[in-house]
Design an enzyme around this catalytic site. Sequence first.
Site, PDB file in Angstrom:
ATOM      1  CE  LYS A 186     -10.521  -1.653  -3.131  1.00 14.85           C
ATOM      2  NZ  LYS A 186     -10.031  -2.690  -2.244  1.00 14.85           N
TER       3      LYS A 186
ATOM      4  CE  LYS B 161      -4.295  -8.662  -2.896  1.00 19.06           C
ATOM      5  NZ  LYS B 161      -4.562  -8.558  -1.516  1.00 19.06           N
TER       6      LYS B 161
ATOM      7  CE  LYS C  44      -4.514  -1.541   1.098  1.00 20.28           C
ATOM      8  NZ  LYS C  44      -5.739  -1.405   1.842  1.00 20.28           N
TER       9      LYS C  44
HETATM   10  P1  TYM Z   1      -9.778  -7.229   2.045  1.00 18.44           P
HETATM   11  O1  TYM Z   1     -10.896  -6.285   2.186  1.00 18.44           O
HETATM   12  O2  TYM Z   1      -8.591  -6.818   1.226  1.00 18.44           O
HETATM   13  O3  TYM Z   1     -10.259  -8.606   1.417  1.00 18.44           O
HETATM   14  C1  TYM Z   1     -11.374  -9.273   1.958  1.00 18.44           C
HETATM   15  C2  TYM Z   1     -11.230 -10.770   1.849  1.00 18.44           C
HETATM   16  O4  TYM Z   1     -11.069 -11.189   0.495  1.00 18.44           O
HETATM   17  C3  TYM Z   1      -9.888 -11.972   0.364  1.00 18.44           C
HETATM   18  N1  TYM Z   1      -9.270 -11.676  -0.946  1.00 18.44           N
HETATM   19  C4  TYM Z   1      -8.893 -12.620  -1.817  1.00 18.44           C
HETATM   20  N2  TYM Z   1      -8.964 -13.960  -1.759  1.00 18.44           N
HETATM   21  C5  TYM Z   1      -8.520 -14.639  -2.840  1.00 18.44           C
HETATM   22  N3  TYM Z   1      -7.983 -14.037  -3.941  1.00 18.44           N
HETATM   23  C6  TYM Z   1      -7.897 -12.695  -4.033  1.00 18.44           C
HETATM   24  N4  TYM Z   1      -7.416 -12.126  -5.125  1.00 18.44           N
HETATM   25  C7  TYM Z   1      -8.358 -11.912  -2.921  1.00 18.44           C
HETATM   26  N5  TYM Z   1      -8.429 -10.578  -2.686  1.00 18.44           N
HETATM   27  C8  TYM Z   1      -9.000 -10.452  -1.444  1.00 18.44           C
HETATM   28  C9  TYM Z   1      -8.994 -11.522   1.505  1.00 18.44           C
HETATM   29  O5  TYM Z   1      -8.043 -12.508   1.841  1.00 18.44           O
HETATM   30  C10 TYM Z   1      -9.987 -11.288   2.606  1.00 18.44           C
HETATM   31  O6  TYM Z   1     -10.328 -12.493   3.255  1.00 18.44           O
HETATM   32  N6  TYM Z   1      -7.674  -6.656   6.462  1.00 18.44           N
HETATM   33  C11 TYM Z   1      -8.732  -7.308   5.751  1.00 18.44           C
HETATM   34  C12 TYM Z   1     -10.127  -6.942   6.270  1.00 18.44           C
HETATM   35  C13 TYM Z   1     -10.288  -7.172   7.733  1.00 18.44           C
HETATM   36  C14 TYM Z   1     -10.452  -8.423   8.375  1.00 18.44           C
HETATM   37  C15 TYM Z   1     -10.567  -8.116   9.754  1.00 18.44           C
HETATM   38  C16 TYM Z   1     -10.490  -9.742   7.924  1.00 18.44           C
HETATM   39  C17 TYM Z   1     -10.320  -6.202   8.672  1.00 18.44           C
HETATM   40  N7  TYM Z   1     -10.503  -6.756   9.904  1.00 18.44           N
HETATM   41  C18 TYM Z   1     -10.732  -9.138  10.704  1.00 18.44           C
HETATM   42  C19 TYM Z   1     -10.662 -10.754   8.885  1.00 18.44           C
HETATM   43  C20 TYM Z   1     -10.778 -10.437  10.253  1.00 18.44           C
HETATM   44  C21 TYM Z   1      -8.639  -6.892   4.310  1.00 18.44           C
HETATM   45  O7  TYM Z   1      -8.098  -5.878   3.953  1.00 18.44           O
HETATM   46  O8  TYM Z   1      -9.298  -7.727   3.468  1.00 18.44           O
END
Ligand code: TYM
Length: 336
Positions: A201, A198, A116
């Site tokens: 968006k 990966k 980031k």
């Molecule tokens: P975030 O918002 O980036 O992504 C949400 C979820 O989607 C999964 N993900 C993917 N899985 C497979 N392939 C991909 N290309 C891909 N892109 C995203 C992520 O692994 C995630 O499970 N920090 C976290 C959000 C968060 C969270 C939490 C998660 C905040 N507090 C507490 C679990 C528990 C995040 O940025 O995910």
Amino acid sequence: MEETKKKIMLSGIQPSGDLHLGNYLGAVKNWGARAEEFDCYYFMADLHTLTVRQDPKLLRRRSLEQLAQYIACGIDPEKNVLFLQSHVHEHAELGWILNCYTMFGELSRMTQFKDKCAKNADNINGGLFTYPSLMAADILLYQTDYVPVGEDQRQHCELTRNIAVRFNNIYGETFKVPEAYVPKAGARVMSLGNPSSKMSKSDPNGCVFLMEKPEDIARKFKRAITDSDTESCVRFDMENKPGVSNLMNIYSAVTGKSFEEIEKEFDGCGYGVFKPAVGDAVIEALRPIREEATRLLNDKEYLRSVYTEGAQKASVIARKTLRKVYKKVGLVEKPF
Ligand code: TYM
């Protein structure tokens, strides 16, 4: 939900963009089916999105859209607790405390922080750096056992475990030490335009959104990058055929078929047959979700009732843990 001794499952997604196939296959798809076995908490991680500049109107809209999409993906609000992170103020409060138990070196090593920083060089703020402590708070507040996430969040979950163990070692048993729960297929969905990064968006051409029109999804799959090897056959080989392997991973996750079954199904077919077939399978998997989410979005009252009730239920548990933590670290108990 009644008080039970079921294990706790919790996860969240940032409403910083529309949900995409990576979010769905890596996370949400695996959530709905767990409600009988676990007490499940799923939230919109809206506080986390503020680490990057957001358009306030759009953030509000996306938060509700995300809720509608969670429900449309099969997460039944009668059986799961669905809420907005910012509605349960204990997240921010425990986040602060845990900042004081998270090391500078640990935060500096986080891959997502480094990524980031590279993408937002003009806004490397404190929130971006301490983000994992807030995520640890999200998880530890609920005495969570399992955190269903995609592969990219495993590192944050590991750090959460370290923070929990550190705190418990100082103050005695306070937090359950949680485990990441990463699916076999779909844990790491790669960009359709560049299979070495990966799906995200920030790369809309390589990314398929849940609410996208079928014809756009079909086009993206037809244009998906396959590999420049000489054999145009459908075979799983992450190293030498990352493009085809990514498509197989997606196909496997949406159809439930194994790689072996997929190789057999497309034996003798070229990529020209395989790519549209993956597109069609994805379109069919997403169609009912898109339709149901669209219907729900027209019922704002219902969505409001879901997130209100969700925050009320979540607060009960969150308050209990935070009170325990405040006491352990030596804060004087609030008299009202
Ligand atoms: P975030 O918002 O980036 O992504 C949400 C979820 O989607 C999964 N993900 C993917 N899985 C497979 N392939 C991909 N290309 C891909 N892109 C995203 C992520 O692994 C995630 O499970 N920090 C976290 C959000 C968060 C969270 C939490 C998660 C905040 N507090 C507490 C679990 C528990 C995040 O940025 O995910």
